[in-house]
Design an enzyme around this catalytic site. Structure first.
Site, short mmCIF file in Angstrom:
data_model
loop_
_atom_site.label_atom_id
_atom_site.label_comp_id
_atom_site.label_asym_id
_atom_site.label_seq_id
_atom_site.Cartn_x
_atom_site.Cartn_y
_atom_site.Cartn_z
N ASP A 291 0.83 -1.21 0.00
CA ASP A 291 0.00 0.00 0.00
C ASP A 291 0.87 1.27 0.00
OD1 ASP A 291 -2.33 1.78 0.71
OD2 ASP A 291 -3.29 -0.16 0.97
N HIS B 21 -3.55 5.90 3.41
CA HIS B 21 -4.37 4.74 3.01
C HIS B 21 -3.88 3.44 3.65
CE1 HIS B 21 -5.93 1.82 -0.07
NE2 HIS B 21 -6.94 2.66 -0.11
N SER C 271 -11.37 -0.85 -0.50
CA SER C 271 -10.07 -0.84 0.19
C SER C 271 -10.20 -1.25 1.64
CB SER C 271 -9.46 0.57 0.17
OG SER C 271 -8.81 0.81 -1.03
#
Ligand code: CA
Ligand code: CA
Ligand code: CA
Ligand code: CA
Length: 456
Positions: A150, A186, A387
């Protein structure tokens, strides 16, 4: 030459949490009713004095009786009861609950995860509080390694157990602290959904405290990930299983990443998809890859890595209260998502889905809307997207491996078990699932069965 950008962050971290300060009782505290001696003339003043002396937190001062209510531990209540100003102290009567399921303090109810740990609604919805580790009870840790491929993962976040990592964002592995800088946020969020600690603070994940490896593939400046970066990541994950150190073996790799792609059924040999080749090799080495389906409300067959048959692909459903039954409004920390087409206990309006038989065979569903998770800098926030459904499944798989119900190093069996358990739970209790699951499909959109963390 550097590869073209294929990866995009799925699901922006959108909703920053507005957090009014709300007093929340600590887990071992309860409400007591304190009755003062008749001679005590100022109950409010006495309550303040007694709180300071014995450690309670006054909630209400009464007029009908000379006393007040306060949150405190049992030991504090016993000490308080012996004070000469106090007539007696009793626990607040508690009426039996009709629902036998424990009622954790959900994150939307708590409003402020920093003051006392809350259980995210998404975790509650898949019954993570009923798993072998009982997410949310304040104790327990899972020892199965999870790689988060990520934007990086913030190593300093107190709710995460980040133990290692690599920076692959340039396409070449760099063993440096840059792996643990997460500018975009994220990856840190994904890590929290999967594995936030069960420590009484912040949030809690499906596999609490599981060792997290930050495998950074996104370039901080461009926000995209090259083919080379993702191949570097898969290589690095594979190497953990081939080296001499069993302690670093990555059992589960979460990829909340997606770009245009296709499955040639030949691990990329036919359509020269190097990411596919790399992931196939890594799966053979024993790592389960969990991929987000994508957020285009479209067929995931056009999204890589989601479409690869070798990965476990996760769609998103929406839940707003941690309960089945479609009883909640589509409210996320006060923001009404109804205008976006969102409804409680239905497939998420944005989620991709499977259409082909091959893709159906590696697709499951998890809650992805209004997830509460971790951000760099000891921050918590809410966000939506596949996600954030994917790491619920990554955490469930890690938990399954940790308990021995799923085999270490056999991702095909683990993926099949996760799907079979979800299917069995949904079939046995049809109220558990959601509108759009395989028992109540909408058109030909296959979202898969809702995963059940309580199975592990
Ligand atoms: Ca626990
Ligand atoms: Ca926590
Ligand atoms: Ca190893
Ligand atoms: Ca619900």
């Amino acid at each position: 030459m550097r590869g073209s950008a294929v990866g995009a962050v799925i699901g922006a971290v959108a909703l920053a949490l507005a957090v009014p300060s709300v007093a929340v009782a600590a887990p071992d505290e309860a409400r007591y009713l304190v009755v003062l001696q008749d001679g005590v003339a100022d109950p409010a003043g006495a309550a303040t004095d007694l709180d300071r002396q014995y450690g309670g937190e006054t909630e209400s001062v009464y007029g009908a009786v000379n006393g007040y209510s306060a949150a405190m531990t049992q030991a504090e209540a016993e000490a308080l009861a012996a004070d000469p100003a106090v007539a007696y102290v009793v626990t607040d009567g508690e009426f039996a609950r009709l629902n036998s399921e424990p009622l954790p303090v959900s994150c939307q109810q708590a409003l402020n995860p920093v003051e006392a740990q809350c259980v995210p609604e998404d975790l509650d919805r898949i019954d993570g509080e009923l798993s072998s580790t009982a997410s949310g009870d304040g104790t327990g840790a899972v020892g199965t390694n999870i790689a988060v491929i990520d934007t990086g993962v913030d190593r300093s976040h107190p709710d995460l157990n980040v133990v290692g990592g690599v920076d692959c964002s340039t396409g070449t592995p760099v063993d440096s602290p840059s792996a643990f800088s997460d500018v975009i946020g994220h990856g840190t969020f994904v890590a929290g959904v999967a594995a936030a600690r069960d420590d009484g603070l912040g949030v809690v994940g499906v596999a609490p405290g599981a060792p997290v490896y930050s495998v950074k593939v996104f370039d901080d400046a461009t926000g995209s990930a090259s083919n080379a970066a993702i191949v570097c990541a898969a290589d690095w994950v594979t190497q953990t299983r081939l080296d001499d150190d069993p302690a670093n073996d990555i059992a589960v790799a979460n990829m909340s990443i997606g770009g245009p792609g296709a499955d040639d059924q030949q691990c990329g040999q036919a359509n020269q998809d190097v990411m596919h080749t790399a992931i196939c090799r890594s799966v053979l080495a024993g790592t389960l890859y969990v991929a987000a389906a994508g957020n285009s409300a479209a067929d995931l067959g056009g999204v890589a890595p989601a479409t690869y048959d070798e990965v476990l692909t996760v769609t998103a459903m929406s839940d707003y209260d941690g309960r089945p039954g479609a009883l909640a409004g589509p409210l996320c920390y006060g923001t009404d998502l109804g205008s976006a087409g969102e409804r409680d206990d239905a497939a998420a309006s944005y989620s991709n889905f499977a259409t082909t038989e091959r893709d159906r065979l590696h697709t499951v569903a998890a809650p992805g809307t209004c997830a509460t998770g971790t951000l760099p800098g000891n921050v918590y926030a809410a966000a939506s997207g596949t996600s954030f459904s994917a790491p619920l499944v990554s955490g469930a798989a890690a938990l399954c491996i940790d308990t021995g119900l799923c085999p270490q190093g056999d991702p095909r069996t683990t993926g099949a078990r996760i799907q079979a358990d979800a299917s069995a739970a949904n079939t046995a209790d049809q109220a558990y699932g959601f509108e759009g699951d395989p028992l109540r499909m909408v058109a030909d959109r296959y979202y898969g069965y809702l995963v059940r963390a309580a199975a592990y």
